[in-house]
Design an enzyme around this catalytic site. Sequence first.
Site, mmCIF file in Angstrom:
data_model
loop_
_atom_site.group_PDB
_atom_site.id
_atom_site.type_symbol
_atom_site.label_atom_id
_atom_site.label_comp_id
_atom_site.label_asym_id
_atom_site.label_seq_id
_atom_site.Cartn_x
_atom_site.Cartn_y
_atom_site.Cartn_z
ATOM 1 N N CYS A 9 0.867 -1.192 0.000
ATOM 2 C CA CYS A 9 0.000 0.000 0.000
ATOM 3 C C CYS A 9 0.898 1.235 0.000
ATOM 4 O O CYS A 9 2.075 1.143 -0.350
ATOM 5 C CB CYS A 9 -0.984 -0.031 1.167
ATOM 6 S SG CYS A 9 -0.235 -0.005 2.807
ATOM 7 N N ASN A 12 2.268 1.505 4.289
ATOM 8 C CA ASN A 12 2.615 0.212 4.937
ATOM 9 C C ASN A 12 2.338 0.225 6.441
ATOM 10 O O ASN A 12 3.017 -0.440 7.211
ATOM 11 C CB ASN A 12 4.072 -0.190 4.640
ATOM 12 C CG ASN A 12 4.407 -1.646 4.978
ATOM 13 O OD1 ASN A 12 5.551 -1.953 5.292
ATOM 14 N ND2 ASN A 12 3.439 -2.539 4.939
ATOM 15 N N CYS A 14 -1.336 0.670 7.371
ATOM 16 C CA CYS A 14 -2.774 0.360 7.515
ATOM 17 C C CYS A 14 -3.188 -0.845 6.662
ATOM 18 O O CYS A 14 -3.383 -1.942 7.174
ATOM 19 C CB CYS A 14 -3.636 1.566 7.144
ATOM 20 S SG CYS A 14 -3.590 2.892 8.375
ATOM 21 N N ARG A 15 -3.355 -0.646 5.369
ATOM 22 C CA ARG A 15 -3.989 -1.669 4.540
ATOM 23 C C ARG A 15 -3.117 -2.886 4.279
ATOM 24 O O ARG A 15 -3.581 -4.031 4.421
ATOM 25 C CB ARG A 15 -4.444 -1.056 3.211
ATOM 26 C CG ARG A 15 -5.567 -0.045 3.354
ATOM 27 C CD ARG A 15 -5.741 0.777 2.086
ATOM 28 N NE ARG A 15 -4.540 1.577 1.810
ATOM 29 C CZ ARG A 15 -4.326 2.259 0.707
ATOM 30 N NH1 ARG A 15 -5.229 2.224 -0.259
ATOM 31 N NH2 ARG A 15 -3.219 2.966 0.559
ATOM 32 N N SER A 16 -1.850 -2.676 3.879
ATOM 33 C CA SER A 16 -1.042 -3.865 3.533
ATOM 34 C C SER A 16 -0.647 -4.695 4.752
ATOM 35 O O SER A 16 -0.667 -5.932 4.652
ATOM 36 C CB SER A 16 0.164 -3.510 2.650
ATOM 37 O OG SER A 16 1.060 -2.641 3.283
ATOM 38 N N ASP A 120 -8.572 3.878 1.726
ATOM 39 C CA ASP A 120 -7.523 4.017 2.731
ATOM 40 C C ASP A 120 -8.109 4.503 4.054
ATOM 41 O O ASP A 120 -8.526 5.661 4.173
ATOM 42 C CB ASP A 120 -6.464 4.995 2.231
ATOM 43 C CG ASP A 120 -5.209 4.947 3.071
ATOM 44 O OD1 ASP A 120 -5.292 4.500 4.235
ATOM 45 O OD2 ASP A 120 -4.150 5.351 2.564
HETATM 46 P P1 4NP Z 1 -1.794 2.845 4.128
HETATM 47 O O1 4NP Z 1 -2.364 4.218 4.710
HETATM 48 O O2 4NP Z 1 -1.260 3.158 2.752
HETATM 49 O O3 4NP Z 1 -2.968 1.935 4.094
HETATM 50 O O4 4NP Z 1 -0.706 2.402 5.099
HETATM 51 C C1 4NP Z 1 -1.610 5.386 4.867
HETATM 52 C C2 4NP Z 1 -0.915 5.593 6.029
HETATM 53 C C3 4NP Z 1 -0.212 6.776 6.210
HETATM 54 C C4 4NP Z 1 -0.197 7.724 5.210
HETATM 55 C C5 4NP Z 1 -0.893 7.505 4.034
HETATM 56 C C6 4NP Z 1 -1.588 6.329 3.859
HETATM 57 N N1 4NP Z 1 0.494 8.931 5.412
HETATM 58 O O5 4NP Z 1 0.287 9.877 4.611
HETATM 59 O O6 4NP Z 1 1.277 9.063 6.365
#
Ligand code: 4NP
Length: 147
Positions: A9, A12, A14-16, A120
Site C-alpha cells: 500500500c 505500509n 494500515c492496509r497492507s 484508505d
Molecule cells: P496505508 O495508509 O497506505 O494503508 O498504510 C496510509 C498511512 C499513512 C499515510 C498515508 C496512507 N500517510 O500519509 O502518512
Amino acid sequence: MTHRILFVCLGNICRSPAAEGAFRSRAPHFETDSAGTSGWHVGDPPYGPMQNAALVRGIDLGDLRARQFSAEDFHRFDLIIGMDARNIADIEDLRPAGNETPVRLLTDFAPETGAEHVPDPYYTRDFDGALDLIETAVEGLRAHLDD
Ligand code: 4NP
C-alpha cells in the site's frame, strides 16, 4: 507455484499490514510480507487504530514493521498485491526489464463486493470497513491459490 506473496500500500501501516495479517492467519504455509510505495513510515509498527481493529478480530499485527517497496521485490516474491490503482502504478514504475511477476489488485479476489480498490482508512477512518473488505478478499485469494 505461488509461495511468496507481498502486499503493498502507500504507507505500509494500515492496509497492507492488515492484508498480510489477515492472510497469514488463514494460510500460514505461505511466505508473506508487506511494503509501502512511500518511505514515510519505515520502521514503524502498524497504525494503532488499525492494530486495535484487527486485534478485535483475532488478527495480531504487532510484530510487523513498515519498509519501502523496491525493485528487488519483483525477484523476491511470486505475487505482488496492491490496494489501489496508485499502488499498482507506483509498483509497475519499478518493474525490472524482463520481469514477469504478476501484480494484482487485492479487490480482484473479491469480485462479489463490487469494490475496485481498498479505501484508505488512514483518511476515511473506517478501519472496520477496510478490514471487512480485506478479509473477504484474502479469503478469495486463499481459495484462488489453493485451486
Ligand atoms: P496505508 O495508509 O497506505 O494503508 O498504510 C496510509 C498511512 C499513512 C499515510 C498515508 C496512507 N500517510 O500519509 O502518512
